[in-house]
Design a protein around this motif. Sequence first.
Motif, PDB file in Angstrom:
ATOM      1  N   GLY A 116     -29.389  -7.796  26.972  1.00 30.05           N
ATOM      2  CA  GLY A 116     -28.422  -8.537  27.776  1.00 30.05           C
ATOM      3  C   GLY A 116     -27.284  -9.084  26.931  1.00 30.05           C
ATOM      4  O   GLY A 116     -26.106  -8.954  27.278  1.00 30.05           O
ATOM      5  N   ARG A 117     -27.614  -9.702  25.811  1.00 25.40           N
ATOM      6  CA  ARG A 117     -26.578 -10.218  24.905  1.00 25.40           C
ATOM      7  C   ARG A 117     -25.728  -9.083  24.340  1.00 25.40           C
ATOM      8  O   ARG A 117     -24.526  -9.250  24.147  1.00 25.40           O
ATOM      9  CB  ARG A 117     -27.218 -11.010  23.765  1.00 25.40           C
ATOM     10  CG  ARG A 117     -27.679 -12.371  24.192  1.00 25.40           C
ATOM     11  CD  ARG A 117     -28.021 -13.225  22.973  1.00 25.40           C
ATOM     12  NE  ARG A 117     -28.847 -14.333  23.408  1.00 25.40           N
ATOM     13  CZ  ARG A 117     -30.111 -14.497  23.084  1.00 25.40           C
ATOM     14  NH1 ARG A 117     -30.712 -13.643  22.283  1.00 25.40           N
ATOM     15  NH2 ARG A 117     -30.786 -15.524  23.522  1.00 25.40           N
ATOM     16  N   LEU A 118     -26.371  -7.960  24.060  1.00 21.99           N
ATOM     17  CA  LEU A 118     -25.641  -6.785  23.598  1.00 21.99           C
ATOM     18  C   LEU A 118     -24.529  -6.448  24.578  1.00 21.99           C
ATOM     19  O   LEU A 118     -23.375  -6.230  24.191  1.00 21.99           O
ATOM     20  CB  LEU A 118     -26.596  -5.594  23.442  1.00 21.99           C
ATOM     21  CG  LEU A 118     -25.981  -4.211  23.278  1.00 21.99           C
ATOM     22  CD1 LEU A 118     -25.395  -4.043  21.886  1.00 21.99           C
ATOM     23  CD2 LEU A 118     -27.013  -3.132  23.539  1.00 21.99           C
ATOM     24  N   ARG A 119     -24.836  -6.443  25.864  1.00 20.10           N
ATOM     25  CA  ARG A 119     -23.854  -6.073  26.879  1.00 20.10           C
ATOM     26  C   ARG A 119     -22.765  -7.134  27.053  1.00 20.10           C
ATOM     27  O   ARG A 119     -21.586  -6.798  27.181  1.00 20.10           O
ATOM     28  CB  ARG A 119     -24.570  -5.798  28.203  1.00 20.10           C
ATOM     29  CG  ARG A 119     -25.277  -4.441  28.178  1.00 20.10           C
ATOM     30  CD  ARG A 119     -26.375  -4.351  29.227  1.00 20.10           C
ATOM     31  NE  ARG A 119     -26.945  -3.028  29.318  1.00 20.10           N
ATOM     32  CZ  ARG A 119     -27.852  -2.530  28.482  1.00 20.10           C
ATOM     33  NH1 ARG A 119     -28.287  -3.255  27.468  1.00 20.10           N
ATOM     34  NH2 ARG A 119     -28.327  -1.312  28.644  1.00 20.10           N
ATOM     35  N   ILE A 120     -23.120  -8.404  27.029  1.00 20.54           N
ATOM     36  CA  ILE A 120     -22.136  -9.476  27.208  1.00 20.54           C
ATOM     37  C   ILE A 120     -21.127  -9.487  26.059  1.00 20.54           C
ATOM     38  O   ILE A 120     -19.918  -9.570  26.275  1.00 20.54           O
ATOM     39  CB  ILE A 120     -22.837 -10.844  27.333  1.00 20.54           C
ATOM     40  CG1 ILE A 120     -23.645 -10.918  28.636  1.00 20.54           C
ATOM     41  CG2 ILE A 120     -21.830 -12.000  27.244  1.00 20.54           C
ATOM     42  CD1 ILE A 120     -22.817 -10.792  29.904  1.00 20.54           C
ATOM     43  N   LEU A 121     -21.611  -9.406  24.828  1.00 19.76           N
ATOM     44  CA  LEU A 121     -20.697  -9.381  23.683  1.00 19.76           C
ATOM     45  C   LEU A 121     -19.857  -8.097  23.670  1.00 19.76           C
ATOM     46  O   LEU A 121     -18.701  -8.118  23.261  1.00 19.76           O
ATOM     47  CB  LEU A 121     -21.470  -9.539  22.376  1.00 19.76           C
ATOM     48  CG  LEU A 121     -22.023 -10.941  22.121  1.00 19.76           C
ATOM     49  CD1 LEU A 121     -23.000 -10.935  20.957  1.00 19.76           C
ATOM     50  CD2 LEU A 121     -20.882 -11.928  21.875  1.00 19.76           C
ATOM     51  N   THR A 122     -20.434  -7.004  24.132  1.00 19.95           N
ATOM     52  CA  THR A 122     -19.685  -5.752  24.221  1.00 19.95           C
ATOM     53  C   THR A 122     -18.504  -5.906  25.179  1.00 19.95           C
ATOM     54  O   THR A 122     -17.409  -5.398  24.917  1.00 19.95           O
ATOM     55  CB  THR A 122     -20.608  -4.602  24.673  1.00 19.95           C
ATOM     56  OG1 THR A 122     -21.599  -4.399  23.658  1.00 19.95           O
ATOM     57  CG2 THR A 122     -19.849  -3.318  24.897  1.00 19.95           C
ATOM     58  N   LEU A 123     -18.715  -6.603  26.279  1.00 18.27           N
ATOM     59  CA  LEU A 123     -17.614  -6.842  27.223  1.00 18.27           C
ATOM     60  C   LEU A 123     -16.472  -7.595  26.552  1.00 18.27           C
ATOM     61  O   LEU A 123     -15.296  -7.271  26.765  1.00 18.27           O
ATOM     62  CB  LEU A 123     -18.108  -7.619  28.444  1.00 18.27           C
ATOM     63  CG  LEU A 123     -18.901  -6.816  29.452  1.00 18.27           C
ATOM     64  CD1 LEU A 123     -19.542  -7.737  30.482  1.00 18.27           C
ATOM     65  CD2 LEU A 123     -18.009  -5.800  30.136  1.00 18.27           C
ATOM     66  N   GLY A 124     -16.810  -8.601  25.745  1.00 16.64           N
ATOM     67  CA  GLY A 124     -15.775  -9.349  25.027  1.00 16.64           C
ATOM     68  C   GLY A 124     -14.979  -8.450  24.099  1.00 16.64           C
ATOM     69  O   GLY A 124     -13.740  -8.488  24.068  1.00 16.64           O
ATOM     70  N   GLY A 125     -15.678  -7.620  23.341  1.00 15.27           N
ATOM     71  CA  GLY A 125     -14.993  -6.687  22.443  1.00 15.27           C
ATOM     72  C   GLY A 125     -14.147  -5.684  23.204  1.00 15.27           C
ATOM     73  O   GLY A 125     -13.060  -5.301  22.757  1.00 15.27           O
ATOM     74  N   THR A 147     -13.266   1.549  32.603  1.00 16.57           N
ATOM     75  CA  THR A 147     -14.479   2.088  33.231  1.00 16.57           C
ATOM     76  C   THR A 147     -15.718   1.703  32.431  1.00 16.57           C
ATOM     77  O   THR A 147     -16.757   1.370  33.003  1.00 16.57           O
ATOM     78  CB  THR A 147     -14.380   3.624  33.357  1.00 16.57           C
ATOM     79  OG1 THR A 147     -13.186   3.937  34.067  1.00 16.57           O
ATOM     80  CG2 THR A 147     -15.576   4.196  34.095  1.00 16.57           C
ATOM     81  N   PHE A 148     -15.605   1.722  31.112  1.00 15.80           N
ATOM     82  CA  PHE A 148     -16.707   1.302  30.247  1.00 15.80           C
ATOM     83  C   PHE A 148     -17.088  -0.148  30.551  1.00 15.80           C
ATOM     84  O   PHE A 148     -18.267  -0.490  30.625  1.00 15.80           O
ATOM     85  CB  PHE A 148     -16.310   1.467  28.780  1.00 15.80           C
ATOM     86  CG  PHE A 148     -17.334   0.981  27.804  1.00 15.80           C
ATOM     87  CD1 PHE A 148     -18.565   1.595  27.697  1.00 15.80           C
ATOM     88  CD2 PHE A 148     -17.056  -0.086  26.966  1.00 15.80           C
ATOM     89  CE1 PHE A 148     -19.513   1.153  26.784  1.00 15.80           C
ATOM     90  CE2 PHE A 148     -17.990  -0.538  26.056  1.00 15.80           C
ATOM     91  CZ  PHE A 148     -19.224   0.085  25.964  1.00 15.80           C
ATOM     92  N   MET A 149     -16.081  -0.987  30.753  1.00 13.39           N
ATOM     93  CA  MET A 149     -16.359  -2.389  31.081  1.00 13.39           C
ATOM     94  C   MET A 149     -17.094  -2.503  32.415  1.00 13.39           C
ATOM     95  O   MET A 149     -18.054  -3.274  32.533  1.00 13.39           O
ATOM     96  CB  MET A 149     -15.059  -3.191  31.090  1.00 13.39           C
ATOM     97  CG  MET A 149     -14.446  -3.333  29.703  1.00 13.39           C
ATOM     98  SD  MET A 149     -12.822  -4.101  29.713  1.00 13.39           S
ATOM     99  CE  MET A 149     -13.278  -5.799  30.072  1.00 13.39           C
ATOM    100  N   MET A 150     -16.667  -1.727  33.402  1.00 11.54           N
ATOM    101  CA  MET A 150     -17.349  -1.749  34.697  1.00 11.54           C
ATOM    102  C   MET A 150     -18.781  -1.238  34.563  1.00 11.54           C
ATOM    103  O   MET A 150     -19.714  -1.809  35.131  1.00 11.54           O
ATOM    104  CB  MET A 150     -16.579  -0.917  35.730  1.00 11.54           C
ATOM    105  CG  MET A 150     -15.262  -1.524  36.150  1.00 11.54           C
ATOM    106  SD  MET A 150     -15.425  -3.180  36.858  1.00 11.54           S
ATOM    107  CE  MET A 150     -16.457  -2.852  38.258  1.00 11.54           C
TER     108      MET A 150
END
Length: 166
Positions: A116-125, A147-150
């Motif tokens: 979950g944290r992997l995905r949240i921080l990925t969104l920020g980047g 699209t990657f963000m979605m």
Amino acid sequence: MNLFLLSQLLACGAFMLDVLAFQFSRRVVSLTFLACSTSLLAFHFWLLDETSASGMMILAACRYLTATITTRSTLKWSFLGASVLCSLMTWQHPADALPLAGSLMMTLAAFQPDAGRLRILTLGGSLFWLSNNLLAGSPVAVVMEATFMMSTLISYRRLKQAKGMG
């Protein structure tokens, strides 16, 4: 075929890998897909003469492959330092701060043991990379990042539901 068209084709390949990356619940599989995607993007940005972004993508591919094996903090800090060094060595203009910020966020994400944290921080980047792609004038990369963000948001929601948290 001209270099711009080739760069856009590479971005399309990365796009497909990115969309798939977070549809797997196992972080190792997601990170492997991201390593392949960022390898294609390194060449994409190189063709667009975006040296800093290209260097960050080469580091990203190495980072994702490393993170499939370990989440050791010392390696995380090594990749953070390598990102700063790469940025300093390839700096061309103020917009090069965007790939650096994106790379730093994605590094923090890759070394998170929690999916979950992997995905949240990925969104920020991804927000930083989306901005970079807009400024680089790469339409495919802009659509890819959005699209990657979605896809990341959808996978985060599915992950929460699978854990019974949503």
